[in-house]
Design a protein around this motif. Structure first.
Motif, mmCIF file in Angstrom:
data_model
loop_
_atom_site.group_PDB
_atom_site.id
_atom_site.type_symbol
_atom_site.label_atom_id
_atom_site.label_comp_id
_atom_site.label_asym_id
_atom_site.label_seq_id
_atom_site.Cartn_x
_atom_site.Cartn_y
_atom_site.Cartn_z
ATOM 1 N N GLU A 445 0.871 -1.173 0.000
ATOM 2 C CA GLU A 445 0.000 0.000 0.000
ATOM 3 C C GLU A 445 0.910 1.225 0.000
ATOM 4 O O GLU A 445 1.839 1.315 0.808
ATOM 5 N N PHE A 446 0.630 2.179 -0.892
ATOM 6 C CA PHE A 446 1.572 3.301 -1.032
ATOM 7 C C PHE A 446 0.828 4.603 -1.309
ATOM 8 O O PHE A 446 -0.346 4.624 -1.697
ATOM 9 N N ALA A 447 1.537 5.697 -1.107
ATOM 10 C CA ALA A 447 1.063 7.042 -1.452
ATOM 11 C C ALA A 447 2.234 7.817 -2.039
ATOM 12 O O ALA A 447 3.408 7.515 -1.760
ATOM 13 N N LEU A 448 1.895 8.814 -2.845
ATOM 14 C CA LEU A 448 2.911 9.655 -3.488
ATOM 15 C C LEU A 448 2.692 11.108 -3.091
ATOM 16 O O LEU A 448 1.579 11.625 -3.208
ATOM 17 N N GLY A 449 3.766 11.757 -2.660
ATOM 18 C CA GLY A 449 3.713 13.188 -2.399
ATOM 19 C C GLY A 449 4.448 13.923 -3.506
ATOM 20 O O GLY A 449 5.585 14.362 -3.331
ATOM 21 N N GLY A 450 3.798 14.031 -4.693
ATOM 22 C CA GLY A 450 4.415 14.714 -5.831
ATOM 23 C C GLY A 450 5.622 14.001 -6.403
ATOM 24 O O GLY A 450 6.414 14.600 -7.137
ATOM 25 N N VAL A 469 -0.659 7.139 -8.059
ATOM 26 C CA VAL A 469 -1.807 7.614 -7.312
ATOM 27 C C VAL A 469 -1.621 9.116 -7.138
ATOM 28 O O VAL A 469 -0.490 9.618 -7.094
ATOM 29 N N ALA A 470 -2.729 9.841 -7.064
ATOM 30 C CA ALA A 470 -2.659 11.295 -6.949
ATOM 31 C C ALA A 470 -2.065 11.703 -5.607
ATOM 32 O O ALA A 470 -2.325 11.076 -4.581
ATOM 33 N N GLY A 471 -1.262 12.755 -5.620
ATOM 34 C CA GLY A 471 -0.679 13.266 -4.373
ATOM 35 C C GLY A 471 0.076 14.558 -4.615
ATOM 36 O O GLY A 471 0.858 14.662 -5.562
ATOM 37 N N HIS A 472 -0.158 15.561 -3.765
ATOM 38 C CA HIS A 472 0.446 16.876 -3.930
ATOM 39 C C HIS A 472 1.894 16.881 -3.448
ATOM 40 O O HIS A 472 2.321 16.029 -2.652
ATOM 41 N N LEU A 473 2.645 17.882 -3.898
ATOM 42 C CA LEU A 473 3.973 18.125 -3.364
ATOM 43 C C LEU A 473 3.906 18.325 -1.859
ATOM 44 O O LEU A 473 2.914 18.832 -1.329
ATOM 45 N N LEU A 474 4.969 17.966 -1.193
ATOM 46 C CA LEU A 474 5.040 18.115 0.259
ATOM 47 C C LEU A 474 5.670 19.461 0.618
ATOM 48 O O LEU A 474 6.638 19.891 -0.019
ATOM 49 N N THR A 481 -4.682 16.317 1.315
ATOM 50 C CA THR A 481 -4.970 14.899 1.542
ATOM 51 C C THR A 481 -4.250 14.063 0.487
ATOM 52 O O THR A 481 -3.991 14.530 -0.632
ATOM 53 N N TYR A 482 -3.952 12.825 0.869
ATOM 54 C CA TYR A 482 -3.158 11.952 -0.004
ATOM 55 C C TYR A 482 -3.885 10.613 -0.154
ATOM 56 O O TYR A 482 -4.185 9.935 0.846
ATOM 57 N N ALA A 483 -4.180 10.286 -1.396
ATOM 58 C CA ALA A 483 -4.842 9.007 -1.678
ATOM 59 C C ALA A 483 -3.830 7.878 -1.575
ATOM 60 O O ALA A 483 -2.612 8.090 -1.665
ATOM 61 N N THR A 484 -4.326 6.663 -1.383
ATOM 62 C CA THR A 484 -3.452 5.486 -1.355
ATOM 63 C C THR A 484 -3.901 4.498 -2.415
ATOM 64 O O THR A 484 -5.036 4.537 -2.901
ATOM 65 N N GLU A 485 -3.007 3.626 -2.778
ATOM 66 C CA GLU A 485 -3.300 2.571 -3.750
ATOM 67 C C GLU A 485 -2.598 1.319 -3.263
ATOM 68 O O GLU A 485 -1.604 1.375 -2.532
ATOM 69 N N LYS A 486 -3.145 0.162 -3.674
ATOM 70 C CA LYS A 486 -2.542 -1.111 -3.305
ATOM 71 C C LYS A 486 -2.177 -1.892 -4.556
ATOM 72 O O LYS A 486 -2.865 -1.818 -5.572
ATOM 73 N N THR A 487 -1.074 -2.610 -4.444
ATOM 74 C CA THR A 487 -0.684 -3.488 -5.549
ATOM 75 C C THR A 487 -0.039 -4.742 -4.967
ATOM 76 O O THR A 487 0.746 -4.659 -4.021
ATOM 77 N N PRO A 488 -0.381 -5.926 -5.496
ATOM 78 C CA PRO A 488 0.244 -7.151 -4.986
ATOM 79 C C PRO A 488 1.617 -7.363 -5.619
ATOM 80 O O PRO A 488 1.892 -6.888 -6.732
ATOM 81 N N LEU A 489 2.481 -8.045 -4.922
ATOM 82 C CA LEU A 489 3.788 -8.430 -5.459
ATOM 83 C C LEU A 489 3.853 -9.953 -5.488
ATOM 84 O O LEU A 489 3.939 -10.607 -4.434
ATOM 85 N N GLY A 490 3.779 -10.501 -6.706
ATOM 86 C CA GLY A 490 3.859 -11.945 -6.858
ATOM 87 C C GLY A 490 5.294 -12.420 -6.841
ATOM 88 O O GLY A 490 6.239 -11.633 -6.807
ATOM 89 N N PRO A 491 5.494 -13.727 -6.859
ATOM 90 C CA PRO A 491 6.853 -14.280 -6.872
ATOM 91 C C PRO A 491 7.661 -13.713 -8.056
ATOM 92 O O PRO A 491 7.206 -13.726 -9.199
#
Length: 564
Positions: A445-450, A469-474, A481-491
């Motif tokens: 699960e991650f977020a981006l600050g610009g 994922v959307a996220g403003h400069l810090l 506010t900062y949105a989050t997104e999830k991504t799985p990591l397979g083998p």
């Protein structure tokens, strides 16, 4: 009142003719003065003067000479009306001492020469007169006070009936053009001083700066060799020290002639002090000439001004070097070397300082353990130098503190952003990738600050996927506010996070860019280890162009088989 005898008609006509000649000469000189009144460089002033004087006298050929400082001979600095062969012959004669006897006489005696018929003088060999198709000649010394700084020669193929008008014009030109050339030399020197300042202003590092100062000083005063001598501490400078420089005089900003070994047997050497803004001595600029130069007031003043500029530049460079060294120490402390081992994953990273001559940047990375998960951070503080390094430390450890309190990416970046607003300056900002990897279900699960969106290499399909994922400069605006997104990591899947230094590797006007980063990951990820992958991606950017900013590349890759 005594009236005397009335003037005869012939006397009145002679007086009237003389008055007309005087008036005509005065009018011509006013016209010349107007043409030369605008401040210009030496070469442009000479060219305009040659054209104007040639028109005034109706000369077929006109040239201007100056004395060579190194040899004492003459050199042609401008000419008009000569064909190539005749000009080559004139230059050849000028290079020989006494090779232009008429002009040499004019300069030695500092007086105008008006020859209506060249055959009446014994100064010029008749064969030379024929070789140069010379029938009449006017020579004019160009005077600065009582010194002849050059001369003008006007040549005519046939004898001419020169009169009072030509004599008066020549006498006026001697002073008028002499003053114009002095002003032109000053203007040219001012232009050179400005160029000197511009050249040395392009260098921050001390070694390139001193090299630039030496090159610019050589061009400024035509020196054969220039050296910058720096001192470790002003307190160590004493008169009569081993380097032989007269430090007491140099600290008074005097341009000082150096005797003995500083100058060659037939040359000259000078030194001028390099002072800081508070007047303390930083070193000296030492110049040597392979000829017996007498340093005139114009060159001496130019050296004083150049030395003042160089002293301030060196002071700034030394301050920059101290700050850069401190920033590097702080940055080395910030660069995490002992990252934790993540069970079931292979972690690798590379931090590379820029190739450019730049200050220390604000890139950082971190990996730390949370409850049943691992936090991954890659960030960048805008700006360079000690301040950016200090702000990087602040942001890195603030982020850790917020993550330990509440590890959710949206919460961490929200609080970090509010904390940075107003603390990193109104003209600065930060970017960050912050992700939390659950090591049990292998979901990130991650977020981006610009921050530049990272990539994930999918082992099952051998494809590279951008995750964003959307996220403003810090640090720019509060309460973002900062949105989050999830991504799985397979083998075999690998997360690749980087700073913008990788994207901005430059080849001309073209950047390496996100597409080339993805392509590089796709070429290497399937067969490379994590360490080989980050190294290969960075090297691809290097091969593409110049990497002008600090760069971080970090990868976290899930192993294909669980550890035993």
């Amino acid at each position: 009142m005594e009236t005397g005898h009335p003037a005869t008609r012939e006397e009145l006509e002679a007086m009237l003719s003389s008055a007309r000649a005087e008036a005509s000469a005065a009018s011509a000189l006013l016209t010349l003065a107007s043409r030369l009144s605008e401040m210009r460089g030496f070469e442009d002033t000479i060219r305009r003067a040659v054209e104007a004087c040639s028109d005034m006298f109706g000369a077929e050929r006109t040239y201007v000479v100056s004395r060579r400082e190194r040899s004492g001979g003459l050199q042609i600095v401008s000419s008009l009306g000569f064909d190539a062969d005749l000009l080559a012959h004139l230059k050849e004669r000028a290079g020989v001492r006494g090779g232009l006897p008429l002009m040499t006489h004019v300069l030695d005696h500092q007086e105008v020469m008006v020859l209506s018929d060249i055959s009446t003088t014994s100064l010029l060999d008749p064969e030379q007169a024929r070789r140069r198709s010379l029938g009449a000649y006017i020579g004019i010394p160009l005077l600065r006070g009582e010194e002849a700084i050059g001369g003008m020669g006007l040549e005519f193929s046939r004898p001419h009936d020169f009169g009072r008008r030509q004599e008066r014009m020549a006498e006026g030109i001697a002073r008028l053009l002499g003053m114009a050339l002095v002003n032109a030399r000053r203007f040219t020197m001012l232009t050179k001083i400005r160029a000197f300042g511009l050249r040395i202003s392009t260098r921050q590092r001390l070694s390139p700066l001193t090299d630039e100062i030496c090159g610019a000083a050589r061009d400024l005063v035509d020196a054969d060799h220039v050296e910058v001598v720096l001192v470790d501490s002003p307190a160590t400078i004493v008169e009569g020290s081993d380097d032989g420089l007269p430090w007491a005089q140099l600290q008074r900003r005097q341009v000082t002639a150096l005797p003995g070994s500083a100058a060659s047997n037939s040359g000259a050497a000078f030194a001028v002090g390099l002072l800081s803004s508070d007047g303390s001595i930083l070193g000296a600029l030492v110049l040597s000439f392979e000829w017996p130069l007498t340093l005139g007031p114009l060159r001496a003043e130019a050296l004083r001004v150049a030395a003042a500029q160089a002293g301030i530049a060196i002071e700034n460079s030394q301050r920059f070097e101290r700050q850069r060294a401190m920033a590097k120490i702080l940055q080395r402390a910030l660069v995490t070397r002992d990252l934790p081992q993540v069970e079931g994953y292979e972690l690798a990273w590379i931090y590379q300082a820029s190739e450019a001559d730049a200050e220390v940047g604000g890139d950082f990375y971190d990996v730390f353990e949370l409850d049943h998960s691992v936090a991954v951070v890659v960030g960048d503080i805008s700006g360079k130098g000690l301040e950016a390094a200090a702000q990087t430390a602040m942001a890195k450890y603030m982020l850790r503190a917020y993550a330990l309190r509440n590890p959710r990416p949206d919460s961490v970046l929200y609080h970090l952003n509010n904390a940075l607003v107003g603390r990193i300056g109104n003209d600065r900002f930060a970017t960050a990738f912050y992700g939390v990897l659950n090591t049990h279900d292998h979901v990130l699960e991650f977020a981006l600050g610009g921050h530049p969106p990272p990539f994930v290499f999918r082992a099952a399909t051998a494809t590279v996927e951008s995750i964003t994922v959307a996220g403003h400069l810090l640090g720019a605006f509060e309460e973002q506010t900062y949105a989050t997104e999830k991504t799985p990591l397979g083998p075999g899947d690998g997360l690749v996070v980087f700073t913008d230094g990788l994207l901005e590797a430059r080849q001309g006007n073209e950047l390496f860019g996100a597409q080339r980063v993805a392509a590089s990951i796709g070429r290497h990820a399937a067969k490379a280890s994590s360490e080989e992958l980050v190294r290969s991606v960075y090297e691809d950017a290097q091969s593409f162009g110049e990497v002008t900013d600090d760069t971080v590349v970090l990868t976290l890759r899930r192993l294909t088989t669980p550890p035993k």
